[in-house]
Design an enzyme around this catalytic site. Structure first.
Site, mmCIF file in Angstrom:
data_model
loop_
_atom_site.group_PDB
_atom_site.id
_atom_site.type_symbol
_atom_site.label_atom_id
_atom_site.label_comp_id
_atom_site.label_asym_id
_atom_site.label_seq_id
_atom_site.Cartn_x
_atom_site.Cartn_y
_atom_site.Cartn_z
ATOM 1 N N GLU A 170 15.758 15.423 10.645
ATOM 2 C CA GLU A 170 14.927 14.832 9.596
ATOM 3 C C GLU A 170 13.459 15.218 9.692
ATOM 4 O OE1 GLU A 170 17.192 12.974 11.260
ATOM 5 O OE2 GLU A 170 18.571 12.303 9.685
ATOM 6 N N HIS B 50 20.604 0.303 10.445
ATOM 7 C CA HIS B 50 20.915 0.913 9.150
ATOM 8 C C HIS B 50 20.617 -0.038 7.991
ATOM 9 C CE1 HIS B 50 22.961 3.769 11.708
ATOM 10 N NE2 HIS B 50 23.253 4.526 10.678
#
Lengths: 355, 336
Positions: free
Chosen positions: A181, A250
């Site tokens: 990322e 998450h």
């Protein structure tokens, strides 16, 4: 003694799906592991396997039925290893309301929207497809627009938002990245500085914490620090906020974090119409835009995308503060979180606005 | 893929008298410019950060000499020399250091944040290692546009330990992006020597596991830099992907302006100045070839001094930015 076979969930957020096909018929003997059916959502297809040995006693939902609720009874298996003497007739799916989905379905009125041209009609569309269409339309219109992220191309998107884009635009413009990322966010910003218009997909915004330095220090601040010379026309997008039973790593909502950064625009659309219009506007915007979607809304057909509206403009109070200081609305829930906040809106007896 | 232009490899012996005199002049300009910046810092005219390039001049000058139009440069915070090499106006660079409205970022960037798209200079970045991902993105844009250009991405031995450097190496090699990574190994990341920070101190080997070729270069020899740079650029431009050049160099001054100088000895610094100085070295080459006499050196000296004095005067007298500038260049207006 018979065993109930229930509609399984393909993902933590799936609520219903289509029972596409039966691989067995009444009277067939099955053993654990045999494929007995196929089910589909707009995101994925899965084979359903028998978990017990036995004989199919009844198929309770017809093949092709849409909108079958998770955990509803779809078949019954006799626990005995012999065919039942009197197999019951297949039961029609009386309990399940099949939902016809047709793009031509029109809806007369939705919400008053002063920006809609007279005579605008609406189509039924999922948020997922609205996002995909927004990207596809902008990519057709402008060769500088490209999509980059994990699993966006061959896998068709971790949440199927980029479905079919690779097929239409090819690997030059729909780029699968390694799981990296920080690196690909930086590459995206660098390519934007060189004049491209990237859409960087994060599989979830939680993973973008690896990349937050490039989003803030490079994308958001360089226009100011260069005295207006270097612009980053880039969209960072992906699901944000709490999904279902995925754990704290998450489940985080980043809207307040990014809304505090001068130089970034932060958008959190709710329904399909906003998702499409705001994403098209975000891609055209010359500034870096943080586009916060919601996993549990992807399959939602909450409102409909208009079939002709070039794109929405940014509007106050829709999670799109062009100038944070002038945004007086303080919605306590927004975007996909709005669907979870619905109960609280009712309890307050107002529209959930703080001023 | 059609490539508009080609790099030409330059042998070390092929440099003309004109080339070498220009390199000498450009390196001297950097040296004098930075000395003056240090002086203005001491006078309080420059504040904040100020990382001087003194000692490393051969790298920016040698690499610049092999670039073609449209190639990009991006670097970290020790960036003044690169801006001058790219051809940015010394006045604008010095005025940015003093935070004035005549500065290249109109006084809003400072020492570490200057840019010139026209000159292919994409900064000037203050987050160590960030420029490596950004520069790899510049290369991605070159490949996307098939414009035949190469991105030259500079970073130091300190940045070489950042994770995103390797994330970028991986993608650059995977996608064969036209990028040359130039490691300016001046042996110290602030006060931490490379031996104390790096398990593999030969930084040109850092690309091995990504299949990126690398070589060590004497970064104090402008001709060696030029030769290696031309080889690397040709590799990248011809579609073979990234290339790593490890430039062995040395920074004479402190990391920034308040450096305790406790991490290395004065003798070590003096030894490099005496035996490896890039400007002295080139002067020896010019002398040996008989390509410059005292009058020629004096003329270059005079020209450089005048440019630096003019830049300093401009930087001292250019007005401060209007406070209203705080609110501009935060967002661009979206076209409707």
């Amino acid at each position: 003694m018979s065993v109930d076979i229930l509609m399984p969930a393909l993902s933590p957020t799936m609520e219903e799906g289509t029972l596409a096909k039966w691989h067995v018929k009444v009277g067939d003997t099955v053993k654990a592991g045999d494929v007995i059916a196929e089910i589909e959502t707009d995101k994925a297809t899965m084979e359903v396997e028998a978990v017990d040995e036995g004989v199919i006693e009844a198929l309770l939902v017809e093949a092709g039925t849409e909108g079958v609720k998770v955990n509803s009874l779809i078949a019954r298996l006799s626990g005995e290893n012999t065919a039942s003497a009197s197999a019951p007739e297949p039961v029609q799916a009386a309990r399940v309301e099949p939902r016809a989905v047709s793009p031509s379905t029109t809806v007369q009125t939705v919400l008053a929207d002063p920006e809609l041209p007279e005579g605008t009609t609406f189509i039924k569309q999922t948020v997922r497809d609205a996002l995909r269409d927004a990207m596809a339309e902008e990519m057709r219109a402008d060769d500088r627009v490209y999509l980059m992220g994990e699993e966006v191309a061959q896998y068709q998107g971790a949440y199927k938002v980029s479905r079919d884009l690779l097929q239409e635009f090819g690997p030059r413009r729909v780029i699968d990245t390694p799981i990296t990322e920080h690196g690909f966010a930086g590459l995206g910003v660098g390519s934007a500085m060189a004049g491209l218009k990237p859409i960087v997909e994060f599989m979830t915004w939680n993973f973008a914490m690896q990349a937050i330095d490039q989003i803030i220090n490079s994308a958001a601040k360089t226009l100011y620090m260069s005295g207006g010379q270097i612009k980053s026309s880039i969209v960072f997008r992906g699901p944000n906020g709490a999904a279902s039973r995925v754990g704290a790593q998450h489940s985080q909502d980043y809207s307040a974090w990014y809304a505090n950064v001068p130089g970034l625009k932060v958008v959190a659309p709710y329904d399909a119409a906003d998702a499409k219009g705001l994403l098209k506007a975000a891609i055209r915007d010359p500034n870096p835009v943080v586009f916060l979607e919601h996993e549990m809304m992807y399959g939602g057909r909450v409102r409909r995308a208009p079939d002709r509206r070039p794109y929405c403009t940014h509007r106050q109070g829709q999670g799109t503060p062009p100038r944070p200081a002038r945004n007086h609305h303080r919605p306590f829930a927004h975007g996909g979180l709005g669907s979870q906040g619905g109960g609280a809106v009712d309890a307050r007896g107002d529209r959930g606005r703080g001023d | 893929m059609a490539r508009a232009r080609k790099s030409v490899e330059v042998a070390k012996t092929a440099n003309s008298q004109k080339d070498l005199l220009k390199f000498y002049r450009d390196m001297l300009l950097m040296r004098r410019f930075e000395e003056r910046a240090g002086q203005l810092y001491g006078m309080g005219l420059i504040g904040g950060f100020c990382h001087l390039y003194i000692g490393q001049e051969a790298i920016a000058v040698g690499m610049q000499s092999i670039q073609i139009k449209g190639d990009q440069i991006i670097t970290g915070y020790r960036d003044h020399g690169h801006m001058l090499a790219a051809g940015m106006d010394p006045r604008e660079v010095m005025a940015e250091l003093t935070g004035r409205s005549g500065g290249s970022s109109r006084g809003k960037g400072g020492s570490m944040h200057m840019f010139s798209i026209e000159r292919g200079f994409f900064g000037g970045h203050g987050i160590v290692g960030a420029q490596v991902s950004l520069g790899t993105g510049l290369a991605l844009a070159n490949q996307y546009k098939a414009n035949g250009n190469v991105a030259f991405v500079y970073f130091g031995d300190g940045a070489a330990n950042q994770g995103q450097v390797y994330e970028s190496f991986n993608m650059a090699s995977l996608w064969k992006l036209p990028v040359v990574y130039v490691v300016e190994n001046n042996q110290y990341a602030m006060g931490t020597s490379i031996e104390r920070s790096s398990s593999e101190t030969h930084l040109h080997r850092r690309g091995v596991s990504f299949n990126i070729p690398g070589e060590e270069v004497d970064g104090m020899d402008v001709e060696a830099v030029r030769e290696a740079g031309s080889r690397a650029a040709a590799h990248a431009r011809d579609g073979h992907g990234p290339y790593i050049l490890e430039m062995k160099t040395y920074r004479y001054r402190g990391h920034s302006m308040s450096d305790p100088a406790k991490y290395r000895t004065k003798e070590e610094v003096d030894e490099v100045k005496k035996t490896r100085d890039p400007i002295d070295h080139l002067r020896e080459v010019l002398d040996a070839k008989g390509w410059a006499d005292e009058a020629a050196y004096k003329a270059i000296d005079g020209e450089v001094k005048a440019i630096v004095a003019d830049a300093a005067e401009f930087a001292r007298t250019s007005p401060e930015p209007d406070p209203a500038e705080l609110y501009t260049d935060v967002y661009l207006e979206a076209a409707q």
